[in-house]
Design a protein around this motif. Sequence first.
Motif, PDB file in Angstrom:
ATOM      1  N   GLY A  50       0.797  -1.219   0.000  1.00  0.00           N
ATOM      2  CA  GLY A  50       0.000   0.000   0.000  1.00  0.00           C
ATOM      3  C   GLY A  50       0.829   1.268   0.000  1.00  0.00           C
ATOM      4  O   GLY A  50       0.304   2.345   0.203  1.00  0.00           O
ATOM      5  N   GLN A  70      -1.371   0.132  -4.723  1.00  0.00           N
ATOM      6  CA  GLN A  70      -2.803   0.453  -4.683  1.00  0.00           C
ATOM      7  C   GLN A  70      -3.522  -0.207  -5.843  1.00  0.00           C
ATOM      8  O   GLN A  70      -4.649  -0.689  -5.690  1.00  0.00           O
ATOM      9  CB  GLN A  70      -3.027   1.961  -4.704  1.00  0.00           C
ATOM     10  CG  GLN A  70      -4.486   2.353  -4.525  1.00  0.00           C
ATOM     11  CD  GLN A  70      -5.078   1.859  -3.208  1.00  0.00           C
ATOM     12  OE1 GLN A  70      -4.495   2.043  -2.152  1.00  0.00           O
ATOM     13  NE2 GLN A  70      -6.236   1.234  -3.281  1.00  0.00           N
ATOM     14  N   VAL A 102     -10.850   5.380  -3.060  1.00  0.00           N
ATOM     15  CA  VAL A 102      -9.787   5.367  -4.065  1.00  0.00           C
ATOM     16  C   VAL A 102      -9.870   6.595  -4.963  1.00  0.00           C
ATOM     17  O   VAL A 102      -8.855   7.156  -5.351  1.00  0.00           O
ATOM     18  CB  VAL A 102      -9.876   4.072  -4.906  1.00  0.00           C
ATOM     19  CG1 VAL A 102      -8.961   4.144  -6.114  1.00  0.00           C
ATOM     20  CG2 VAL A 102      -9.526   2.876  -4.057  1.00  0.00           C
TER      21      VAL A 102
END
Length: 85
Positions: free
Chosen positions: A49, A55, A83
Motif C-alpha cells: 500500500g 494500490q 480510491v
Amino acid sequence: MKRIVLVLIAAYVLSGAACTSTKPVSVAKGQLQSTARSIAGTSLIGARGATARDQDKIDDTVAGLCAARAFTPDECAAHDKAVNR
C-alpha cells in the motif's frame, strides 16, 4: 382409513424421490483453492500500500471480490469512493 393409507404412501414416495433425486457433490480442496484464487487473484501478494502500483494491486483484488459478491455493494462503493478521492 383408505385416505390415511393413501396419504402415507404418497408421503413415503415423495420423501424417497426427494432424497434420491440429487446426488451428493464432492468438492476437492484443490478445486476450492483454484476457485478462490481466480476470484481474489494473486496480485495482492507483496503489496504494502506504499506506492501507486501497490494500490493498483489492492484495487484488482477488491474488484474480483466485489464481482464475486463477497463484499456488499455498499462496501464496494465505499472502496471506490476512497480510491477516487
